[in-house]
Write an enzyme that holds these catalytic residues in place. Structure first.
Site, mmCIF file in Angstrom:
data_model
loop_
_atom_site.group_PDB
_atom_site.id
_atom_site.type_symbol
_atom_site.label_atom_id
_atom_site.label_comp_id
_atom_site.label_asym_id
_atom_site.label_seq_id
_atom_site.Cartn_x
_atom_site.Cartn_y
_atom_site.Cartn_z
ATOM 1 N N GLY A 1 -4.947 2.126 7.788
ATOM 2 C CA GLY A 1 -6.003 1.453 8.540
ATOM 3 C C GLY A 1 -5.750 -0.043 8.617
ATOM 4 O O GLY A 1 -5.945 -0.679 9.665
ATOM 5 N N ASP B 1 0.856 -1.194 0.000
ATOM 6 C CA ASP B 1 0.000 0.000 0.000
ATOM 7 C C ASP B 1 0.886 1.236 0.000
ATOM 8 O O ASP B 1 1.351 1.683 1.035
ATOM 9 C CB ASP B 1 -0.952 0.018 1.199
ATOM 10 C CG ASP B 1 -1.913 1.215 1.138
ATOM 11 O OD1 ASP B 1 -1.595 2.190 0.420
ATOM 12 O OD2 ASP B 1 -2.959 1.184 1.802
ATOM 13 N N HIS C 1 0.537 7.943 3.957
ATOM 14 C CA HIS C 1 1.187 7.284 5.092
ATOM 15 C C HIS C 1 2.686 7.567 5.178
ATOM 16 O O HIS C 1 3.357 7.020 6.042
ATOM 17 C CB HIS C 1 0.937 5.777 5.010
ATOM 18 C CG HIS C 1 -0.514 5.455 4.790
ATOM 19 N ND1 HIS C 1 -1.486 5.775 5.700
ATOM 20 C CD2 HIS C 1 -1.163 4.888 3.739
ATOM 21 C CE1 HIS C 1 -2.678 5.399 5.234
ATOM 22 N NE2 HIS C 1 -2.502 4.866 4.042
ATOM 23 N N ILE D 1 -0.471 9.519 8.460
ATOM 24 C CA ILE D 1 -1.203 8.663 9.407
ATOM 25 C C ILE D 1 -0.933 7.200 9.067
ATOM 26 O O ILE D 1 -0.459 6.883 7.964
ATOM 27 C CB ILE D 1 -2.718 8.962 9.394
ATOM 28 C CG1 ILE D 1 -3.332 8.653 8.012
ATOM 29 C CG2 ILE D 1 -2.978 10.393 9.814
ATOM 30 C CD1 ILE D 1 -4.866 8.746 7.989
HETATM 31 C C1 LIG Z 1 -9.220 1.552 -4.533
HETATM 32 C C2 LIG Z 1 -8.172 1.846 -3.482
HETATM 33 C C3 LIG Z 1 -8.510 3.001 -2.630
HETATM 34 C C4 LIG Z 1 -7.508 3.336 -1.581
HETATM 35 C C5 LIG Z 1 -7.992 3.021 -0.216
HETATM 36 C C6 LIG Z 1 -7.242 3.740 0.829
HETATM 37 C C7 LIG Z 1 -6.118 2.915 1.343
HETATM 38 C C8 LIG Z 1 -5.440 3.375 2.613
HETATM 39 O O1 LIG Z 1 -4.108 3.683 2.299
HETATM 40 C C9 LIG Z 1 -6.112 4.553 3.287
HETATM 41 C C10 LIG Z 1 -6.025 4.468 4.755
HETATM 42 O O2 LIG Z 1 -5.566 3.528 5.319
HETATM 43 S S1 LIG Z 1 -6.653 5.801 5.667
HETATM 44 C C11 LIG Z 1 -6.373 5.330 7.371
HETATM 45 C C12 LIG Z 1 -7.433 4.486 7.964
HETATM 46 N N1 LIG Z 1 -8.712 5.135 8.074
HETATM 47 C C13 LIG Z 1 -8.907 6.154 8.916
HETATM 48 O O3 LIG Z 1 -8.023 6.604 9.599
HETATM 49 C C14 LIG Z 1 -10.314 6.705 9.005
HETATM 50 C C15 LIG Z 1 -10.683 6.959 10.438
HETATM 51 N N2 LIG Z 1 -12.055 7.432 10.548
HETATM 52 C C16 LIG Z 1 -12.389 8.728 10.495
HETATM 53 O O4 LIG Z 1 -11.530 9.594 10.357
HETATM 54 C C17 LIG Z 1 -13.834 9.083 10.595
HETATM 55 O O5 LIG Z 1 -14.522 8.041 11.243
HETATM 56 C C18 LIG Z 1 -14.511 9.308 9.205
HETATM 57 C C19 LIG Z 1 -13.862 10.535 8.544
HETATM 58 C C20 LIG Z 1 -14.355 8.080 8.312
HETATM 59 C C21 LIG Z 1 -15.992 9.560 9.404
HETATM 60 O O6 LIG Z 1 -16.171 10.532 10.376
HETATM 61 P P1 LIG Z 1 -17.324 11.631 10.223
HETATM 62 O O7 LIG Z 1 -17.107 12.445 8.993
HETATM 63 O O8 LIG Z 1 -17.411 12.349 11.524
HETATM 64 O O9 LIG Z 1 -18.596 10.735 9.932
HETATM 65 P P2 LIG Z 1 -19.893 10.575 10.817
HETATM 66 O O10 LIG Z 1 -20.609 11.904 10.878
HETATM 67 O O11 LIG Z 1 -19.555 9.895 12.094
HETATM 68 O O12 LIG Z 1 -20.759 9.562 9.935
HETATM 69 C C22 LIG Z 1 -21.322 9.964 8.696
HETATM 70 C C23 LIG Z 1 -21.861 8.721 8.030
HETATM 71 O O13 LIG Z 1 -20.766 7.917 7.571
HETATM 72 C C24 LIG Z 1 -20.795 6.618 8.213
HETATM 73 N N3 LIG Z 1 -19.426 6.308 8.611
HETATM 74 C C25 LIG Z 1 -18.734 6.901 9.607
HETATM 75 N N4 LIG Z 1 -17.514 6.375 9.682
HETATM 76 C C26 LIG Z 1 -17.431 5.423 8.738
HETATM 77 C C27 LIG Z 1 -16.418 4.513 8.360
HETATM 78 N N5 LIG Z 1 -15.245 4.467 9.001
HETATM 79 N N6 LIG Z 1 -16.676 3.662 7.355
HETATM 80 C C28 LIG Z 1 -17.867 3.659 6.705
HETATM 81 N N7 LIG Z 1 -18.889 4.525 7.047
HETATM 82 C C29 LIG Z 1 -18.656 5.381 8.050
HETATM 83 C C30 LIG Z 1 -21.695 6.795 9.438
HETATM 84 O O14 LIG Z 1 -22.315 5.576 9.791
HETATM 85 C C31 LIG Z 1 -22.671 7.853 8.973
HETATM 86 O O15 LIG Z 1 -23.679 7.262 8.191
HETATM 87 P P3 LIG Z 1 -25.195 7.177 8.781
HETATM 88 O O16 LIG Z 1 -25.539 8.553 9.197
HETATM 89 O O17 LIG Z 1 -25.976 6.656 7.637
HETATM 90 O O18 LIG Z 1 -25.097 6.250 9.952
#
Ligand SMILES: CCCCCCC[C@@H](O)CC(=O)SCCNC(=O)CCNC(=O)[C@H](O)C(C)(C)COP(=O)(O)OP(=O)(O)OC[C@H]1O[C@@H](n2cnc3c(N)ncnc32)[C@H](O)[C@@H]1OP(=O)(O)O
Length: 286
Positions: A212, A189, A194, A209
């Site tokens: 994940g 990845d 990262h 960061i």
């Molecule tokens: C094709 C290849 C593509 C590449 C892929 C990427 C590869 C990697 O390199 C990338 C990574 O590893 S990134 C690092 C790992 N991930 C993170 O750190 C994300 C951490 N999470 C956050 O920051 C927030 O939860 C955040 C920002 C995710 C959400 O927070 P908020 O904006 O505050 O959302 P919230 O208001 O709580 O919820 C809104 C609606 O979204 C749903 N939701 C929340 N968190 C979710 C999540 N983690 N995954 C899926 N859905 C999520 C909620 O349920 C809500 O929906 P509803 O209102 O319908 O319930």
């Protein structure tokens, strides 16, 4: 380009054939912090080829081990800037233990595209079979694309897994290394989020960061070590929601509740006021 959910949902993303060796498995485990105590026989099950066992989360890196470029967020009907995307959720279901070396084929599809207003959530799945045709694992991921909602799609339901109200049965503190993300990216990845401070800032973060999926593996290993005597073999599935970021080098605090046939797990960052890291996390046993 706005998301075209009708084109995306159900899209067949084709087949990829890939292979891995015990060196890939060892590197993966080391990138999760395995082998910190090389005198511990249980650590050697992850970090030395004698009696090597494969952590089920290896399924998340196996198809991508030979990728050297940043991922592109393009699917039929979807094209998104990588800087807008974070990993949302991950699930791996094993159909049999992952062998220490092998060749396999994965068939991928877009399962769903959800419109959360401020964000789009894109759910995809890969079903992997061995070269002799046996099902090996199915892995389902979602990515959370900030600013990409509002395309007129369905919101979807939120099936939460709430831990019981009682105190956890076990609390585990696990270190991560400052260089954890730089190590982990070698497992395929190469997202600059990262590693590259400028890219991380452009994505809205103060510093790079942790992946994940690195956290996903680190916590699975910690839970396996503490509750399954470091034996990966009973694990059938592991799923988690990425509820907040992890900074490389920080401690993780994992709370575990035992239930019949499954473990419920949450992880926080204790040095940042217990900020959530993983929620809705469940390990099931075969
Ligand atoms: C094709 C290849 C593509 C590449 C892929 C990427 C590869 C990697 O390199 C990338 C990574 O590893 S990134 C690092 C790992 N991930 C993170 O750190 C994300 C951490 N999470 C956050 O920051 C927030 O939860 C955040 C920002 C995710 C959400 O927070 P908020 O904006 O505050 O959302 P919230 O208001 O709580 O919820 C809104 C609606 O979204 C749903 N939701 C929340 N968190 C979710 C999540 N983690 N995954 C899926 N859905 C999520 C909620 O349920 C809500 O929906 P509803 O209102 O319908 O319930």
């Amino acid at each position: 380009m706005p998301i075209d959910a009708d084109t995306a949902i159900g899209a067949d993303l084709g087949e990829t054939t890939f292979s891995w060796t015990s060196s890939d498995v060892l590197l993966y485990h080391l990138a999760l912090g395995a082998g910190a105590d090389p005198t511990d026989e249980r650590e050697l099950r992850y970090a030395y080829e004698r009696d090597l066992r494969v952590l089920p989360s290896f399924a998340t890196v196996a198809p991508n081990l030979r990728l050297f470029e940043p991922p592109a967020v393009t699917f039929p009907g979807i094209s998104i800037d990588l800087a807008k995307v974070v990993h949302g959720t991950q699930e791996v279901v094993l159909h049999r233990p992952i062998p220490v070396e092998g060749k396999a084929t994965g068939r991928s599809r877009v399962v769903d595209v959800l419109d959360k207003g401020k964000a789009a959530v894109i759910v995809s799945e890969i079903a992997v079979t061995s070269d002799s045709g046996d099902p090996l694992w199915t892995a389902r991921s979602s990515i959370f694309a900030r600013g990409e909602g509002g395309f007129g799609g369905k919101r979807g339901t939120s099936d939460r897994v709430e831990p019981p109200a009682r105190e956890p049965d076990v609390v585990l503190d696990t270190p991560t290394l400052p260089q954890q993300a730089l190590l982990y990216r070698l497992c395929g990845d190469r997202n600059p989020l990262h590693a590259d401070p400028d890219f991380a800032r452009s994505a809205g973060f103060d510093t790079p960061i942790l992946h994940g999926l690195c956290t996903y593996g680190v916590v699975l290993k910690a839970v396996t070590d503490a509750l399954l005597d470091a034996d990966v073999r009973p694990i059938r599935s592991w799923s988690a929601k990425f509820a907040g970021i992890v900074l490389p080098g920080e401690r993780l605090r994992t709370r575990v509740w035992r239930e019949e046939g499954r473990l419920l797990v949450t992880t926080t960052a204790p040095d940042r006021d217990e900020a959530p890291v993983l929620s809705d996390a469940v390990l099931t046993e075969a």
